[in-house]
Design a protein around this motif. Structure first.
Motif, short mmCIF file in Angstrom:
data_model
loop_
_atom_site.label_atom_id
_atom_site.label_comp_id
_atom_site.label_asym_id
_atom_site.label_seq_id
_atom_site.Cartn_x
_atom_site.Cartn_y
_atom_site.Cartn_z
N ALA A 1 45.60 25.14 29.32
CA ALA A 1 44.47 25.95 30.28
C ALA A 1 45.26 25.83 31.70
O ALA A 1 45.16 26.84 32.49
CB ALA A 1 43.34 24.72 30.41
N VAL A 2 45.90 24.75 32.20
CA VAL A 2 46.52 24.64 33.56
C VAL A 2 47.58 25.72 33.32
O VAL A 2 48.03 26.24 34.33
CB VAL A 2 46.89 23.24 33.76
N SER A 3 48.56 25.57 32.38
CA SER A 3 49.68 26.41 32.43
C SER A 3 49.52 27.84 32.24
O SER A 3 50.15 28.50 32.93
CB SER A 3 50.72 26.34 30.88
N ALA A 4 48.35 28.34 31.57
CA ALA A 4 48.00 29.72 31.73
C ALA A 4 47.61 30.19 33.41
O ALA A 4 47.77 31.16 33.74
CB ALA A 4 46.63 29.87 30.92
N CYS A 5 47.13 29.16 34.07
CA CYS A 5 46.86 29.63 35.37
C CYS A 5 48.12 29.56 36.44
O CYS A 5 48.44 30.56 37.09
CB CYS A 5 45.75 28.54 36.08
N ILE A 6 49.05 28.59 36.09
CA ILE A 6 50.14 28.41 36.60
C ILE A 6 51.29 29.70 36.47
O ILE A 6 51.57 30.48 37.31
CB ILE A 6 51.06 27.30 36.26
N GLU A 7 51.17 29.97 35.29
CA GLU A 7 51.97 31.12 34.73
C GLU A 7 51.56 32.78 35.30
O GLU A 7 52.10 33.35 35.72
CB GLU A 7 52.04 31.49 33.40
N GLY B 1 55.41 32.61 39.59
CA GLY B 1 56.42 32.23 40.40
C GLY B 1 56.09 31.79 41.64
O GLY B 1 56.68 30.96 42.33
N MET B 2 55.14 32.26 42.16
CA MET B 2 54.70 32.29 43.44
C MET B 2 53.43 31.33 43.40
O MET B 2 52.31 31.74 43.74
CB MET B 2 54.20 33.37 44.35
N GLN C 1 48.78 24.35 47.22
CA GLN C 1 47.55 23.47 46.82
C GLN C 1 47.50 23.29 45.37
O GLN C 1 47.16 22.19 45.04
CB GLN C 1 46.36 24.37 47.53
N ILE C 2 47.90 24.18 44.66
CA ILE C 2 48.15 24.01 43.18
C ILE C 2 49.15 22.95 42.81
O ILE C 2 48.86 21.94 42.04
CB ILE C 2 48.20 25.50 42.51
N ALA D 1 54.43 17.92 31.08
CA ALA D 1 54.42 18.95 30.25
C ALA D 1 54.08 20.41 30.82
O ALA D 1 55.15 21.19 30.27
CB ALA D 1 53.41 18.83 29.17
N ILE D 2 53.22 20.30 31.84
CA ILE D 2 53.10 21.68 32.48
C ILE D 2 54.49 22.04 33.20
O ILE D 2 54.84 23.18 33.39
CB ILE D 2 51.92 21.57 33.29
N ILE D 3 54.92 21.31 33.95
CA ILE D 3 56.30 21.25 34.82
C ILE D 3 57.28 21.61 33.89
O ILE D 3 58.02 22.63 34.07
CB ILE D 3 56.67 19.98 35.43
#
Length: 322
Positions: free
Chosen positions: A241-247, A251-252, A256-257, A319-321
Protein backbone atom coordinates in the motif's frame (compact mmCIF):
# COMPACT_ATOMS: atom_id res chain seq x y z
CA UNK A 1 -32.14 -30.80 7.60
CA UNK A 2 -30.73 -32.46 4.46
CA UNK A 3 -33.91 -34.55 4.16
CA UNK A 4 -36.05 -31.43 4.50
CA UNK A 5 -34.10 -29.72 1.72
CA UNK A 6 -34.55 -32.68 -0.61
CA UNK A 7 -38.28 -32.74 0.11
CA UNK A 8 -38.62 -28.99 -0.41
CA UNK A 9 -36.70 -29.16 -3.66
CA UNK A 10 -38.82 -32.00 -5.02
CA UNK A 11 -37.94 -33.39 -8.43
CA UNK A 12 -35.85 -30.32 -9.30
CA UNK A 13 -33.15 -31.27 -6.80
CA UNK A 14 -30.38 -31.09 -9.41
CA UNK A 15 -31.36 -27.57 -10.35
CA UNK A 16 -31.78 -26.35 -6.79
CA UNK A 17 -29.06 -24.03 -5.51
CA UNK A 18 -28.80 -26.05 -2.28
CA UNK A 19 -27.38 -29.01 -4.20
CA UNK A 20 -25.17 -27.28 -6.74
CA UNK A 21 -21.43 -27.81 -6.24
CA UNK A 22 -19.64 -24.98 -4.45
CA UNK A 23 -17.53 -24.31 -7.54
CA UNK A 24 -20.63 -23.67 -9.64
CA UNK A 25 -22.06 -21.16 -7.14
CA UNK A 26 -18.91 -19.07 -6.96
CA UNK A 27 -18.10 -16.62 -9.72
CA UNK A 28 -14.51 -16.88 -10.97
CA UNK A 29 -12.50 -13.84 -9.85
CA UNK A 30 -11.21 -11.29 -12.32
CA UNK A 31 -7.43 -11.43 -12.89
CA UNK A 32 -7.26 -7.68 -12.24
CA UNK A 33 -10.10 -6.89 -9.91
CA UNK A 34 -9.57 -8.45 -6.45
CA UNK A 35 -13.23 -8.01 -5.60
CA UNK A 36 -15.40 -11.10 -5.65
CA UNK A 37 -18.12 -11.35 -8.24
CA UNK A 38 -21.43 -12.17 -6.67
CA UNK A 39 -24.84 -12.98 -8.07
CA UNK A 40 -27.03 -10.14 -6.89
CA UNK A 41 -30.16 -11.39 -8.60
CA UNK A 42 -31.30 -12.92 -5.31
CA UNK A 43 -30.86 -9.67 -3.37
CA UNK A 44 -34.09 -7.96 -2.46
CA UNK A 45 -35.00 -5.45 -5.13
CA UNK A 46 -32.02 -6.24 -7.36
CA UNK A 47 -28.71 -4.37 -7.59
CA UNK A 48 -30.13 -1.41 -9.52
CA UNK A 49 -32.55 -0.71 -6.67
CA UNK A 50 -29.95 -1.29 -3.97
CA UNK A 51 -27.36 0.98 -5.56
CA UNK A 52 -29.21 4.21 -4.95
CA UNK A 53 -29.50 6.82 -2.22
CA UNK A 54 -33.18 5.96 -1.77
CA UNK A 55 -32.28 2.46 -0.61
CA UNK A 56 -30.36 3.95 2.33
CA UNK A 57 -32.98 6.61 3.01
CA UNK A 58 -35.58 3.91 3.66
CA UNK A 59 -33.73 2.78 6.79
CA UNK A 60 -35.89 2.51 9.89
CA UNK A 61 -33.21 2.23 12.58
CA UNK A 62 -29.46 2.26 13.13
CA UNK A 63 -29.27 -1.52 12.81
CA UNK A 64 -31.32 -1.40 9.62
CA UNK A 65 -28.97 1.26 8.22
CA UNK A 66 -25.93 -0.94 8.95
CA UNK A 67 -27.67 -3.87 7.27
CA UNK A 68 -28.46 -1.77 4.21
CA UNK A 69 -24.89 -0.47 4.01
CA UNK A 70 -23.60 -4.04 4.09
CA UNK A 71 -25.96 -4.91 1.27
CA UNK A 72 -24.72 -1.88 -0.70
CA UNK A 73 -21.08 -2.91 -0.22
CA UNK A 74 -21.86 -6.42 -1.43
CA UNK A 75 -23.77 -5.10 -4.44
CA UNK A 76 -20.96 -2.69 -5.36
CA UNK A 77 -18.49 -5.57 -5.42
CA UNK A 78 -20.44 -7.29 -8.20
CA UNK A 79 -18.32 -7.60 -11.35
CA UNK A 80 -21.26 -6.52 -13.52
CA UNK A 81 -21.64 -3.09 -11.91
CA UNK A 82 -20.27 -0.25 -14.03
CA UNK A 83 -20.10 3.47 -13.38
CA UNK A 84 -22.18 5.74 -15.64
CA UNK A 85 -24.15 2.74 -16.88
CA UNK A 86 -27.86 3.19 -17.68
CA UNK A 87 -28.41 -0.07 -15.79
CA UNK A 88 -27.48 1.69 -12.54
CA UNK A 89 -29.08 5.15 -12.69
CA UNK A 90 -28.91 5.66 -8.93
CA UNK A 91 -25.16 5.02 -8.55
CA UNK A 92 -24.15 8.68 -8.78
CA UNK A 93 -26.75 9.62 -6.17
CA UNK A 94 -25.50 6.85 -3.90
CA UNK A 95 -21.91 8.12 -4.22
CA UNK A 96 -23.08 11.61 -3.26
CA UNK A 97 -25.00 10.30 -0.25
CA UNK A 98 -22.06 8.28 1.07
CA UNK A 99 -19.91 11.39 1.62
CA UNK A 100 -22.59 13.25 3.58
CA UNK A 101 -21.87 13.78 7.28
CA UNK A 102 -24.95 11.81 8.28
CA UNK A 103 -23.19 8.66 7.04
CA UNK A 104 -19.46 9.35 6.80
CA UNK A 105 -19.35 10.92 10.27
CA UNK A 106 -22.25 9.05 11.83
CA UNK A 107 -22.08 8.66 15.60
CA UNK A 108 -22.19 4.85 15.25
CA UNK A 109 -18.87 3.19 14.42
CA UNK A 110 -20.46 0.39 12.37
CA UNK A 111 -22.18 2.92 10.12
CA UNK A 112 -18.92 4.81 9.62
CA UNK A 113 -16.99 1.61 8.89
CA UNK A 114 -19.39 0.30 6.27
CA UNK A 115 -19.75 3.73 4.69
CA UNK A 116 -15.98 3.78 4.17
CA UNK A 117 -16.06 0.25 2.74
CA UNK A 118 -18.71 1.40 0.26
CA UNK A 119 -16.61 4.45 -0.64
CA UNK A 120 -13.63 2.21 -1.40
CA UNK A 121 -15.75 0.29 -3.88
CA UNK A 122 -16.90 3.56 -5.43
CA UNK A 123 -13.26 4.61 -5.86
CA UNK A 124 -12.66 1.42 -7.81
CA UNK A 125 -15.75 1.70 -9.98
CA UNK A 126 -15.08 5.30 -11.00
CA UNK A 127 -11.30 4.99 -11.42
CA UNK A 128 -9.39 6.99 -12.41
CA UNK A 129 -11.81 9.89 -11.73
CA UNK A 130 -13.63 9.68 -8.37
CA UNK A 131 -17.19 11.10 -8.40
CA UNK A 132 -16.39 13.58 -5.62
CA UNK A 133 -14.70 16.98 -5.40
CA UNK A 134 -11.36 17.52 -3.66
CA UNK A 135 -12.72 18.25 -0.20
CA UNK A 136 -15.04 15.23 -0.31
CA UNK A 137 -12.15 12.96 -1.31
CA UNK A 138 -10.12 14.21 1.65
CA UNK A 139 -13.07 13.59 3.98
CA UNK A 140 -13.36 10.01 2.75
CA UNK A 141 -9.66 9.41 3.36
CA UNK A 142 -9.86 11.05 6.77
CA UNK A 143 -12.48 8.52 7.87
CA UNK A 144 -10.57 5.71 6.13
CA UNK A 145 -7.50 6.55 8.23
CA UNK A 146 -9.59 6.46 11.40
CA UNK A 147 -10.84 2.99 10.51
CA UNK A 148 -7.39 1.69 9.55
CA UNK A 149 -6.00 2.83 12.90
CA UNK A 150 -8.13 0.13 14.53
CA UNK A 151 -5.66 -2.45 13.23
CA UNK A 152 -3.39 -1.32 16.07
CA UNK A 153 -5.50 -3.20 18.62
CA UNK A 154 -7.31 -5.55 16.26
CA UNK A 155 -4.68 -8.15 15.44
CA UNK A 156 -6.52 -11.46 15.04
CA UNK A 157 -9.00 -12.65 12.40
CA UNK A 158 -11.16 -13.81 15.30
CA UNK A 159 -11.68 -10.25 16.53
CA UNK A 160 -14.75 -8.23 15.61
CA UNK A 161 -14.39 -6.24 12.38
CA UNK A 162 -10.82 -7.44 11.73
CA UNK A 163 -11.86 -8.68 8.29
CA UNK A 164 -13.23 -5.22 7.44
CA UNK A 165 -10.09 -3.35 8.54
CA UNK A 166 -8.03 -5.92 6.68
CA UNK A 167 -10.21 -5.36 3.59
CA UNK A 168 -9.47 -1.63 3.67
CA UNK A 169 -5.73 -2.32 3.79
CA UNK A 170 -6.07 -4.89 1.03
CA UNK A 171 -7.81 -2.39 -1.25
CA UNK A 172 -5.13 0.21 -0.60
CA UNK A 173 -2.51 -2.39 -1.53
CA UNK A 174 -4.09 -4.27 -4.42
CA UNK A 175 -6.35 -1.65 -5.99
CA UNK A 176 -3.84 1.09 -4.99
CA UNK A 177 -6.54 3.53 -3.90
CA UNK A 178 -3.98 5.59 -1.99
CA UNK A 179 -2.65 6.75 -5.35
CA UNK A 180 -5.74 8.95 -5.56
CA UNK A 181 -4.14 11.21 -2.94
CA UNK A 182 -0.91 11.39 -4.94
CA UNK A 183 -2.83 12.47 -8.03
CA UNK A 184 -4.86 14.92 -5.98
CA UNK A 185 -1.64 16.47 -4.67
CA UNK A 186 -0.40 16.97 -8.23
CA UNK A 187 -3.71 18.32 -9.48
CA UNK A 188 -4.04 20.85 -6.68
CA UNK A 189 -0.39 21.85 -6.99
CA UNK A 190 -0.99 22.74 -10.64
CA UNK A 191 -3.87 24.98 -9.54
CA UNK A 192 -1.76 26.90 -7.04
CA UNK A 193 -0.26 30.27 -7.82
CA UNK A 194 3.45 31.02 -7.19
CA UNK A 195 2.35 32.78 -3.99
CA UNK A 196 0.81 29.51 -2.75
CA UNK A 197 -2.82 30.63 -3.14
CA UNK A 198 -5.48 28.49 -4.88
CA UNK A 199 -6.38 29.65 -8.39
CA UNK A 200 -9.95 30.40 -9.45
CA UNK A 201 -10.60 26.90 -10.83
CA UNK A 202 -10.02 25.36 -7.40
CA UNK A 203 -13.62 25.77 -6.29
CA UNK A 204 -13.57 24.53 -2.70
CA UNK A 205 -10.23 26.08 -1.77
CA UNK A 206 -8.56 22.74 -0.98
CA UNK A 207 -4.78 23.02 -1.23
CA UNK A 208 -2.11 20.55 -2.30
CA UNK A 209 -0.62 20.86 1.20
CA UNK A 210 -3.84 19.46 2.67
CA UNK A 211 -3.77 16.52 0.27
CA UNK A 212 -0.09 15.87 1.03
CA UNK A 213 -0.75 16.03 4.78
CA UNK A 214 -3.59 13.53 4.38
CA UNK A 215 -1.29 11.19 2.42
CA UNK A 216 1.37 11.52 5.13
CA UNK A 217 -1.19 10.65 7.78
CA UNK A 218 -2.35 7.63 5.78
CA UNK A 219 1.21 6.32 5.43
CA UNK A 220 1.96 7.03 9.09
CA UNK A 221 -1.16 5.16 10.21
CA UNK A 222 -0.32 2.13 8.08
CA UNK A 223 3.28 2.01 9.35
CA UNK A 224 2.51 2.34 13.06
CA UNK A 225 -0.51 0.03 13.01
CA UNK A 226 1.37 -3.11 12.00
CA UNK A 227 2.16 -5.46 14.86
CA UNK A 228 4.09 -8.65 15.43
CA UNK A 229 0.74 -10.20 16.36
CA UNK A 230 -0.74 -9.55 12.89
CA UNK A 231 -0.92 -12.26 10.22
CA UNK A 232 1.84 -11.98 7.60
CA UNK A 233 -0.70 -10.80 5.01
CA UNK A 234 -1.13 -7.55 6.97
CA UNK A 235 2.59 -6.80 6.73
CA UNK A 236 2.63 -7.64 3.02
CA UNK A 237 -0.31 -5.37 2.25
CA UNK A 238 1.15 -2.58 4.40
CA UNK A 239 4.33 -2.69 2.31
CA UNK A 240 2.41 -2.80 -0.97
CA UNK A 241 0.00 0.00 0.00
CA UNK A 242 2.76 2.46 0.93
CA UNK A 243 5.03 1.38 -1.94
CA UNK A 244 2.25 2.06 -4.45
CA UNK A 245 2.07 5.69 -3.28
CA UNK A 246 5.85 6.11 -3.24
CA UNK A 247 6.25 4.70 -6.74
CA UNK A 248 3.57 7.02 -8.10
CA UNK A 249 5.79 10.02 -7.30
CA UNK A 250 8.27 8.65 -9.87
CA UNK A 251 11.40 9.46 -7.91
CA UNK A 252 10.34 12.92 -6.68
CA UNK A 253 9.10 11.86 -3.25
CA UNK A 254 8.18 14.80 -0.99
CA UNK A 255 10.27 15.23 2.16
CA UNK A 256 7.11 15.03 4.24
CA UNK A 257 6.46 11.49 2.98
CA UNK A 258 10.08 10.39 3.37
CA UNK A 259 10.05 11.62 6.96
CA UNK A 260 7.27 9.19 7.87
CA UNK A 261 9.31 6.26 6.56
CA UNK A 262 12.62 7.39 8.05
CA UNK A 263 11.06 7.91 11.48
CA UNK A 264 10.16 4.22 11.51
CA UNK A 265 13.63 3.30 10.29
CA UNK A 266 15.19 5.33 13.11
CA UNK A 267 13.28 3.22 15.64
CA UNK A 268 15.53 0.27 14.84
CA UNK A 269 14.68 -3.39 14.22
CA UNK A 270 14.03 -4.13 17.91
CA UNK A 271 11.79 -2.49 20.51
CA UNK A 272 11.32 -3.11 24.22
CA UNK A 273 7.82 -3.99 25.38
CA UNK A 274 6.25 -4.86 28.71
CA UNK A 275 6.67 -8.51 29.60
CA UNK A 276 3.25 -10.16 30.19
CA UNK A 277 4.91 -12.79 32.40
CA UNK A 278 6.26 -10.07 34.70
CA UNK A 279 2.82 -8.45 34.97
CA UNK A 280 1.28 -11.81 35.88
CA UNK A 281 3.98 -12.54 38.47
CA UNK A 282 3.58 -9.15 40.16
CA UNK A 283 -0.20 -9.63 40.23
CA UNK A 284 0.17 -13.00 41.98
CA UNK A 285 2.54 -11.50 44.55
CA UNK A 286 0.19 -8.61 45.24
CA UNK A 287 -2.79 -10.94 45.61
CA UNK A 288 -0.95 -13.24 48.02
CA UNK A 289 0.25 -10.30 50.11
CA UNK A 290 -3.27 -8.93 50.36
CA UNK A 291 -4.58 -12.28 51.57
CA UNK A 292 -1.72 -12.70 54.02
CA UNK A 293 -0.48 -15.78 52.22
CA UNK A 294 3.04 -16.83 51.31
CA UNK A 295 4.39 -15.19 48.16
CA UNK A 296 4.15 -17.83 45.39
CA UNK A 297 6.72 -16.05 43.22
CA UNK A 298 10.46 -16.59 43.68
CA UNK A 299 11.90 -13.08 43.73
CA UNK A 300 15.25 -14.36 42.45
CA UNK A 301 13.58 -15.77 39.33
CA UNK A 302 11.21 -12.85 38.76
CA UNK A 303 10.69 -12.33 34.98
CA UNK A 304 12.15 -9.07 33.59
CA UNK A 305 9.69 -6.20 33.23
CA UNK A 306 10.65 -5.63 29.60
CA UNK A 307 11.55 -7.96 26.76
CA UNK A 308 12.82 -7.42 23.23
CA UNK A 309 10.44 -7.69 20.31
CA UNK A 310 10.76 -7.27 16.56
CA UNK A 311 9.80 -3.76 15.47
CA UNK A 312 7.36 -4.48 12.65
CA UNK A 313 7.08 -0.80 11.70
CA UNK A 314 10.83 -0.83 11.03
CA UNK A 315 10.53 -4.02 8.99
CA UNK A 316 7.79 -2.55 6.81
CA UNK A 317 9.62 0.76 6.32
CA UNK A 318 12.89 -1.03 5.50
CA UNK A 319 11.12 -3.17 2.91
CA UNK A 320 9.64 -0.04 1.33
CA UNK A 321 13.07 1.59 1.13
CA UNK A 322 14.54 -1.51 -0.49
Amino acid sequence: RREEEVVSCGEDTKKCDHHRPREEKMASPSPVNPRKGRDQSRSRGGPATILSAKFLERQTSKNDLVRRLRTVVEALSDEDVEANSPDYPGLAGLAAALVEDRLLNHRDKEVRLHTVLACMEIFYLYAPEPPWDESEILRVFSQTIRQLANLTHCTSPDQTNFKHYFKLLEQLAVVKIGVVLVELTRTLDSRTSPAGEPLSDCVDGTSSEEALEMLSELIRTILVSVSIDHPQEVLKYAIDAVSACIEEFEGMVPIQILDEILICISGGPVVYVTNPAAIEAHAKSASAKKKGEKDPVDKKNMPPMQIQQTNQSYMVAAAIIR
